[in-house]
Scaffold this motif. Structure first.
Motif, short mmCIF file in Angstrom:
data_model
loop_
_atom_site.label_atom_id
_atom_site.label_comp_id
_atom_site.label_asym_id
_atom_site.label_seq_id
_atom_site.Cartn_x
_atom_site.Cartn_y
_atom_site.Cartn_z
N PHE A 1 1.05 -1.37 0.43
CA PHE A 1 -0.16 -0.06 0.17
C PHE A 1 0.82 1.08 0.36
CE2 PHE A 1 -2.29 -3.13 2.46
CZ PHE A 1 -4.06 -2.98 1.88
N LEU A 2 0.15 2.13 -0.58
CA LEU A 2 0.68 3.37 -0.41
C LEU A 2 0.09 4.42 1.14
CD1 LEU A 2 2.48 6.09 -2.08
CD2 LEU A 2 0.66 7.19 -3.10
N HIS A 3 1.62 4.38 1.53
CA HIS A 3 1.68 4.30 3.26
C HIS A 3 1.44 5.75 3.70
CE1 HIS A 3 1.22 3.72 7.37
NE2 HIS A 3 2.60 4.64 7.46
N ASN A 4 2.14 6.84 3.38
CA ASN A 4 2.38 8.07 3.30
C ASN A 4 3.18 8.83 2.22
OD1 ASN A 4 1.37 10.46 4.77
ND2 ASN A 4 3.87 9.67 6.66
N LEU A 5 2.16 10.35 2.28
CA LEU A 5 3.60 11.50 1.97
C LEU A 5 3.80 12.21 2.11
CD1 LEU A 5 0.47 11.07 -1.28
CD2 LEU A 5 2.97 9.78 -1.37
N ASN A 6 5.72 12.42 1.87
CA ASN A 6 6.28 13.70 2.62
C ASN A 6 6.81 14.40 2.14
OD1 ASN A 6 5.69 12.07 5.83
ND2 ASN A 6 7.20 10.65 4.86
N GLY A 7 7.43 15.38 2.73
CA GLY A 7 8.39 16.30 1.23
C GLY A 7 9.16 15.42 1.16
N SER A 8 9.95 14.87 1.33
CA SER A 8 11.31 14.47 1.04
C SER A 8 11.55 12.44 0.75
CB SER A 8 12.26 14.33 2.15
OG SER A 8 11.56 13.33 3.55
N SER A 9 9.78 12.23 0.78
CA SER A 9 10.45 10.43 0.68
C SER A 9 8.35 10.06 0.10
CB SER A 9 9.75 9.81 1.96
OG SER A 9 9.23 10.72 3.07
N VAL A 10 8.29 9.36 -0.67
CA VAL A 10 6.33 8.39 0.23
C VAL A 10 7.00 6.82 -0.14
CG1 VAL A 10 5.61 6.68 -2.11
CG2 VAL A 10 6.71 9.11 -2.76
N ASP A 11 6.43 7.05 1.01
CA ASP A 11 6.49 5.44 2.30
C ASP A 11 5.69 4.29 1.64
OD1 ASP A 11 8.16 7.18 4.34
OD2 ASP A 11 6.15 7.82 5.26
N PHE A 12 6.16 3.21 1.64
CA PHE A 12 4.86 1.72 1.13
C PHE A 12 4.81 1.22 2.41
CE2 PHE A 12 6.82 3.12 -2.41
CZ PHE A 12 5.76 3.30 -3.57
N ARG A 13 4.08 0.69 2.71
CA ARG A 13 3.19 -0.71 3.67
C ARG A 13 3.57 -1.50 3.29
NH1 ARG A 13 -2.28 -0.41 7.28
NH2 ARG A 13 -1.11 -1.94 9.24
N ILE A 14 3.78 -2.84 3.46
CA ILE A 14 4.20 -4.07 2.93
C ILE A 14 3.66 -5.10 3.88
CG2 ILE A 14 6.22 -5.37 2.37
CD1 ILE A 14 7.64 -3.82 1.83
N LEU A 15 2.72 -6.00 3.26
CA LEU A 15 1.90 -6.93 4.46
C LEU A 15 2.44 -8.05 3.82
CD1 LEU A 15 -1.33 -5.11 5.33
CD2 LEU A 15 1.11 -5.48 6.57
N PHE A 16 2.83 -9.11 4.49
CA PHE A 16 2.68 -10.59 4.17
C PHE A 16 2.57 -11.69 4.96
CE2 PHE A 16 7.09 -8.66 4.53
CZ PHE A 16 7.47 -9.89 4.90
N TRP A 17 2.13 -12.65 5.02
CA TRP A 17 2.24 -14.06 5.97
C TRP A 17 3.20 -14.59 5.69
CZ3 TRP A 17 -1.85 -13.79 9.62
CH2 TRP A 17 -2.29 -12.96 9.85
N ALA A 18 3.47 -14.78 6.64
CA ALA A 18 5.03 -16.66 7.46
C ALA A 18 4.27 -17.33 7.30
CB ALA A 18 6.18 -15.51 7.98
N ASP A 19 4.45 -18.40 6.86
CA ASP A 19 3.62 -19.78 8.15
C ASP A 19 3.86 -20.51 8.72
OD1 ASP A 19 5.89 -21.12 6.84
OD2 ASP A 19 5.30 -22.34 5.14
#
Length: 184
Positions: free
Chosen positions: A133-151
């Protein structure tokens, strides 16, 4: 005689309050034995303590923490406090990462690279599918939220390390610069 009666009554009240806690833990031990909300080998969290249940006694239970400590928890705490049982129904664990890239990086390119990376790994579960997901927009960065599962919950830290290493390698190969605001 009145003074002795008062002293004996005070002792009786004190003993009663002391026994109340012991009886609470004994009854809680019986509840744990019959209901089985936690079992030996389960990975739990209770009151900011987490670990693997090693022993369930009649009065208290013992958990082994990842630091190597053994913590004795009164059974009353396992019944009356909020307990997170990570392995009650399965051994899966969701992993979340926040990765920041320099402002101006192509958003869709980063999302696709991250999804391809996660889908290519055999140790990342396919269901539920990995998400970016696109998580956040800052003045100097673009933050991505990554979600995944370990079995396998016992391997989640190792998997997280491998995924982070893969992200670093892919970003370096593709010329994508990470921002200094990345947090994991």
């Amino acid at each position: 005689m009145d003074k002795i009666t008062i002293i004996i009554s005070a002792f009786g009240i004190g003993i009663g309050f002391g026994l109340q806690n012991i009886v609470n833990n004994l009854v809680s031990g019986l509840i744990l034995a019959f209901e089985k909300p936690v079992q030996i080998g389960d990975i739990i969290e209770v009151d900011n303590r987490s670990g693997t249940i090693q022993e369930i006694g009649i009065r208290a239970s013992k958990i082994a923490t990842s630091d190597g400590a053994e913590v004795i928890i009164p059974n009353g705490d396992l019944i009356s406090h909020h307990v997170v049982n990570w392995t009650l129904s399965n051994n899966n664990r969701r992993i979340e990462l926040i990765v920041s890239v320099k402002y101006g990086t192509e958003i869709e390119k980063v999302k696709n690279l991250l999804l391809d990376l996660l889908n290519a790994r055999e140790d990342v579960m396919k269901e539920p599918k990995p998400l970016v997901f696109l998580h956040n927009l800052n003045g100097s960065s673009v933050d991505f939220r990554i979600l995944f599962w370990a079995d396998d919950i016992s391997q989640w830290l190792e998997l997280k390390t491998h995924v982070l290493s893969d992200i670093f390698t892919v970003f370096e190969k593709e010329g994508i610069q990470m921002s200094t605001t990345s947090r994991i």
